[in-house]
Design a protein around this motif. Structure first.
Motif, PDB file in Angstrom:
ATOM      1  N   GLY A  60      -3.175   0.668   6.898  1.00  0.00           N
ATOM      2  CA  GLY A  60      -2.839   1.778   7.905  1.00  0.00           C
ATOM      3  C   GLY A  60      -3.915   2.634   7.800  1.00  0.00           C
ATOM      4  O   GLY A  60      -4.692   3.216   8.560  1.00  0.00           O
ATOM      5  N   THR A  61      -3.766   3.006   6.444  1.00  0.00           N
ATOM      6  CA  THR A  61      -4.548   3.809   5.348  1.00  0.00           C
ATOM      7  C   THR A  61      -5.722   3.657   5.622  1.00  0.00           C
ATOM      8  O   THR A  61      -6.627   5.146   5.426  1.00  0.00           O
ATOM      9  N   ASN A  64      -6.784   4.133   9.278  1.00  0.00           N
ATOM     10  CA  ASN A  64      -7.486   4.942   9.172  1.00  0.00           C
ATOM     11  C   ASN A  64      -8.760   6.071   8.778  1.00  0.00           C
ATOM     12  O   ASN A  64      -9.227   6.636   9.465  1.00  0.00           O
ATOM     13  N   HIS A  85       0.529  11.539   9.975  1.00  0.00           N
ATOM     14  CA  HIS A  85       0.452  10.350   8.977  1.00  0.00           C
ATOM     15  C   HIS A  85      -1.358  11.491   8.061  1.00  0.00           C
ATOM     16  O   HIS A  85      -1.343  11.149   6.827  1.00  0.00           O
ATOM     17  N   GLU A 145       4.624  10.568  14.502  1.00  0.00           N
ATOM     18  CA  GLU A 145       5.184  10.853  13.396  1.00  0.00           C
ATOM     19  C   GLU A 145       6.658  10.748  13.994  1.00  0.00           C
ATOM     20  O   GLU A 145       7.426  11.059  13.347  1.00  0.00           O
ATOM     21  N   ASP A 172      -4.726   6.780  16.032  1.00  0.00           N
ATOM     22  CA  ASP A 172      -4.020   5.869  14.756  1.00  0.00           C
ATOM     23  C   ASP A 172      -2.671   5.168  15.658  1.00  0.00           C
ATOM     24  O   ASP A 172      -1.416   5.938  16.202  1.00  0.00           O
ATOM     25  N   ALA A 174      -0.821   3.117  14.564  1.00  0.00           N
ATOM     26  CA  ALA A 174      -0.251   2.043  13.531  1.00  0.00           C
ATOM     27  C   ALA A 174       1.480   1.963  14.401  1.00  0.00           C
ATOM     28  O   ALA A 174       1.755   0.511  14.216  1.00  0.00           O
ATOM     29  N   ARG A 175       1.675   2.445  15.298  1.00  0.00           N
ATOM     30  CA  ARG A 175       2.970   1.990  16.342  1.00  0.00           C
ATOM     31  C   ARG A 175       2.834   1.770  17.861  1.00  0.00           C
ATOM     32  O   ARG A 175       3.875   2.214  18.047  1.00  0.00           O
ATOM     33  N   LYS A 205       3.749  -3.032  10.975  1.00  0.00           N
ATOM     34  CA  LYS A 205       4.782  -2.711  11.389  1.00  0.00           C
ATOM     35  C   LYS A 205       5.860  -3.436  12.229  1.00  0.00           C
ATOM     36  O   LYS A 205       6.713  -3.613  12.646  1.00  0.00           O
TER      37      LYS A 205
END
Ligand SMILES: Cc1ncc(COP(=O)(O)O)c(C=O)c1O
Length: 340
Positions: A60-61, A64, A85, A145, A172, A174-175, A205
């Motif tokens: 994910g980093t 992004n 994040h 977050e 973002d 990620a979730r 995730k």
């Protein structure tokens, strides 16, 4: 009883089976394989549009930082939440990949940007004033977050404000599956229809081995060649892309990703309800996904730990518990016996 992170969870067997299925014969490298071509079709169906370009990353980093670097020049800034994040947990990757672009931090409850703070930051942009760093991108996160979910309407409202000021809007995700399950919005509604230009769609995730998709919508598609060039230069051009695409196919085709997120969200609610039975428990944020931020009575926290439960201490004496697709009802049951 591992509540440390959803990245501690195993990958779903369907993902591993899909990787095994594509593991025969030769295929062109670097995304020119037949599996990645099929992924484009499935993504188009899932996103309800053909107007996109995509790239795959294993973290994910990376997704992004690569995505942001295409839209934020070294002399520009990205508006984001102070708890995001990208600001707190990526060791300067967005700044590094953009060659020095700055993150401009905004406040707001539950890791959601406050509208007044956003409006003020947008109004203050002055590209002609050399002594300040003008924002080029607004970065939002859903699920946030703090485990809260932006509604589709708020996301669209913020995106419209940012676009009016000439900014590109990054999400973002990620979730994002957890946010979609919570809000009932479709991926299309939560992304391009809401004015998102670039989406980092996380599947790791949710239950993949390691698979994040950078998606450029509409006008942002023009950045696709730059994204590919930046991915190559940064070492994020997976030669055997078919194995990443196979993961995405297993998750997206048939809706497994949403089923897995629904399980994780449901377990989080159950864990939160159970913890709240103790009078010393205080939930810091509404549980709208698979993360619980909570203050616990010391005796409860110790009892959980001694019984082998793992979770991280968080801000100001609080704790974070994260559920995942594999968190079983039996685990919640075990936990409930300890909260007395
Ligand atoms: C909101 C959010 N974005 C992005 C990431 C990317 O993480 P990673 O680089 O570990 O895949 C995470 C991981 O915790 C996250 O919580």
């Amino acid at each position: 009883m591992d509540f440390s992170s959803d990245t501690s969870a195993p990958a779903h067997p369907a993902v591993l089976e899909a990787m095994a299925r594509v593991n025969s014969g030769t295929e062109p490298s670097y995304g020119n394989d037949s599996v990645s071509k099929h992924l484009r079709e499935v993504l188009a169906r899932t996103l309800e549009t053909e107007d996109f370009e995509f790239w795959l990353c294993a973290s994910g980093t990376a997704s992004n930082a690569l995505a942001l670097s295409c839209f934020c020049p070294p002399t520009g800034a990205v508006l984001c939440h102070e708890e995001s994040h990208i600001a707190r947990d990526e060791r300067g990757a967005p700044e590094f990949f953009s060659g020095g672009g700055k993150l401009q931090l905004l406040g707001g409850k539950g890791a959601q940007i406050d509208e007044t703070a956003l409006r003020q930051a947008l109004a203050a942009i002055d590209h002609g004033f050399v002594h300040e760093t003008p924002a080029h991108v607004l970065s939002l996160t859903n699920l946030t977050e703090s485990g809260t979910a932006y509604s589709r309407e708020t996301l669209a409202h913020y995106a419209a404000l940012a676009r009016e000021a000439g900014l590109t809007v990054h999400l973002d995700g990620a979730r994002i599956a957890n946010a979609l399950v919570n809000t009932g919005a479709s991926l299309a509604e939560m992304s391009w229809q809401a004015g998102i230009d670039v989406l980092c769609l996380g599947l790791t995730k949710t239950g993949a081995v390691g698979c994040e998709i950078i998606i450029l919508f509409g006008e942002a598609r023009k950045k696709a060649p730059e994204l590919r060039a930046r991915a190559k230069r940064a070492g994020h051009m997976p030669p055997k892309m078919r194995y990443l695409s196979a993961q995405a196919l297993a998750m997206l085709d048939g809706g497994l990703w949403l089923d897995l997120a629904a399980t994780a969200n449901q377990r989080a609610k159950q864990v939160a309800d159970m913890l709240c039975k103790h009078p010393g428990t205080e939930l810091l944020h509404a549980v709208q996904g698979n993360e619980i931020f909570v203050r616990l009575d010391n005796k409860v926290a110790d009892a959980l730990r001694q019984a082998g439960a793992s979770f991280y201490p968080w801000l100001e004496g609080s704790y974070r518990l994260v559920t995942n697709w594999k968190t079983g009802e039996d685990t919640v049951e075990r936990l409930s016996k300890l909260v007395v």
